[in-house]
Design a protein around this motif. Structure first.
Motif, mmCIF file in Angstrom:
data_model
loop_
_atom_site.group_PDB
_atom_site.id
_atom_site.type_symbol
_atom_site.label_atom_id
_atom_site.label_comp_id
_atom_site.label_asym_id
_atom_site.label_seq_id
_atom_site.Cartn_x
_atom_site.Cartn_y
_atom_site.Cartn_z
ATOM 1 N N ALA A 47 -1.888 8.782 1.932
ATOM 2 C CA ALA A 47 -1.456 7.390 2.049
ATOM 3 C C ALA A 47 -2.449 6.553 2.839
ATOM 4 N N SER A 73 -5.329 4.017 1.514
ATOM 5 C CA SER A 73 -5.064 2.622 1.174
ATOM 6 C C SER A 73 -5.553 1.695 2.284
ATOM 7 N N VAL A 76 -2.706 -0.158 4.006
ATOM 8 C CA VAL A 76 -1.998 0.546 5.079
ATOM 9 C C VAL A 76 -2.691 0.289 6.421
ATOM 10 N N ALA A 111 2.293 2.732 1.295
ATOM 11 C CA ALA A 111 2.205 4.191 1.384
ATOM 12 C C ALA A 111 3.400 4.801 0.682
ATOM 13 N N ALA A 139 2.792 7.523 7.588
ATOM 14 C CA ALA A 139 2.355 6.138 7.754
ATOM 15 C C ALA A 139 3.390 5.335 8.534
ATOM 16 N N GLN A 192 1.915 2.306 -5.492
ATOM 17 C CA GLN A 192 1.601 1.150 -4.634
ATOM 18 C C GLN A 192 2.316 -0.077 -5.128
#
Length: 405
Positions: free
Chosen positions: A197, A200, A203, A319, A326, A403
């Protein structure tokens, strides 16, 4: 409203009480253990640092387990930490109890946010997270004043015994009321899946906004007692009641912020952060005026905490394939923001810039958070615009799974 959210909110209430009530009990604790108030203050700093460690390390260690049993074990850890604090014969044991309780903090809110969101429909997830965080706001509005009064009347250990009992009630509620894995959700996929995750960029941007956006509010709040007494001219005895007003703002902001974030997360965060900057600037400029200061405190609490459900939801959104770690990391980010804001506010006071300088510093930090949020929202919008207009349903579902935008 799923009744399991009440159990999560009760756990949040106990954890919030543990974190903040010590501030009103420091003189008693320092006198009992024969340490300076500065050394006693490490019971607050040590707790905050342990929250960050637990939010990352402990959450990472438990990602492969079912979430409901993990929440129960975390609450047992919380109960044990407060029991150690209540019985502590000396300062080092007291610190150990604080650290033990703090390790459960980040992981509980991080995993609890995922579980809370799984209990409700997609358009109510931020609101469900807000309900869980209502326990934290209630700890500020009601728990801290009454916990402090109990400690002053019956000794500070009585407060920690009361928190221990709250932990036991929350544990019973989690075991009885929280669904096994939310709404039939499958078990989490393990650490490697959770770490993916963090590939990204959204994030990371969300975590950075959490640090700066929340840190700005907390930096102003940390030294608020000095502002109220030395700049605004309130008597020290009125400060606890003024802090209750701040807590009322927290409660309202958390509730309304969650509802707004369910409609549009990015727009809510952009508006709330922009207004928070204005509130901080107005507060700094009018802190010599008592009615304006009272209004500013309520608004500071309201808009400062209105960001929380949206910030937590945004991290989980980007995430979505593996949100647990996350989510826990973002809880740690809130505490990093606390430390950053408090540190920078202390630097400005030490530099002789006056008791309103932490408010100006908080405004500056929040402006940075707003700028990053503008960039993150624009990048997300550009990503959405670049998606193919027509895709088959299975591809669309997979993209949404990985996502949501």
């Amino acid at each position: 409203m799923p009744v399991g959210l009440i159990a999560l909110a009760l756990g949040g209430f106990g954890i919030g009480l543990t974190e903040f009530v010590i501030m009103g009990l420091l003189p008693q604790v320092a006198a009992d253990f024969h340490v300076t108030e500065a050394n006693a203050g490490w019971l607050i700093s040590g707790y905050a640092l342990a929250v960050v460690v637990g939010a990352l390390g402990l959450t990472a260690a438990v990602t492969r387990f079912e979430r409901k049993p993990v929440l129960a074990v975390l609450m047992v850890l919380f109960i044990a930490g407060n029991l150690v604090s209540a019985l502590a014969p000396d300062y080092p044991i007291m610190m150990a109890g604080r650290i033990l309780a703090a390790l459960s903090h980040g992981a509980f809110f991080g995993i609890g946010a995922v579980v809370a969101a799984s209990m409700v429909a997609a358009d109510k997830k931020a609101g469900a997270i807000a309900i869980m965080f209502t326990g934290l706001t209630a700890a500020n509005v009601l728990g801290v004043p009454f916990g402090t009064m109990l400690g002053q009347a019956a000794g500070w250990r009585a407060t920690f015994w009361a928190i221990t009992v709250i932990g036991v009630l929350a544990l019973a509620g989690i075991l009885a009321l929280v669904p096994k894995t939310g709404s039939g959700e499958t078990a989490p996929g393990g650490l490697r899946s959770e770490l993916r995750a963090f590939r990204s960029g959204q994030v990371w941007l969300s975590i950075l906004v959490t640090i700066l956006g929340y840190g700005g509010m907390f930096g102003a709040f940390t030294y608020i007692a000095f502002t109220l007494t030395e700049v605004t001219g309130f008597a020290a005895s009125t400060v606890p009641w003024l802090l209750i007003l701040f807590g009322v703002g927290l409660f309202i902001g958390n509730t309304l912020g969650g509802k707004a974030a369910d409609k549009n997360v990015d727009r809510t965060l952009l508006v709330v952060l922009a207004v928070l900057v204005v509130v901080l600037v107005v507060f700094a400029l009018t802190s010599g005026n008592q009615p304006m200061t009272i209004a500013s405190m309520v608004l500071l609490g309201g808009f400062g905490f209105a960001t929380v459900p949206g910030l937590q939801m945004r991290v989980m959104k980007y995430a979505s394939s593996a949100p647990t770690l996350a989510s826990g990391a973002n809880i740690g980010a809130f505490n990093v923001g606390n430390a950053l804001g408090a540190w920078l506010g202390g630097v400005t006071i030490t530099a002789g810039l006056g008791c309103t300088s932490p408010i100006w510093a908080g405004a500056g930090i929040t402006v940075l958070g707003l700028a990053i949020m503008v960039f993150a929202a624009a990048a997300a919008k550009k990503h959405d615009a670049g998606r193919p207009a027509a895709v088959d349903s299975s591809t669309a579902d997979a993209a949404t799974e990985l996502q949501t935008a």
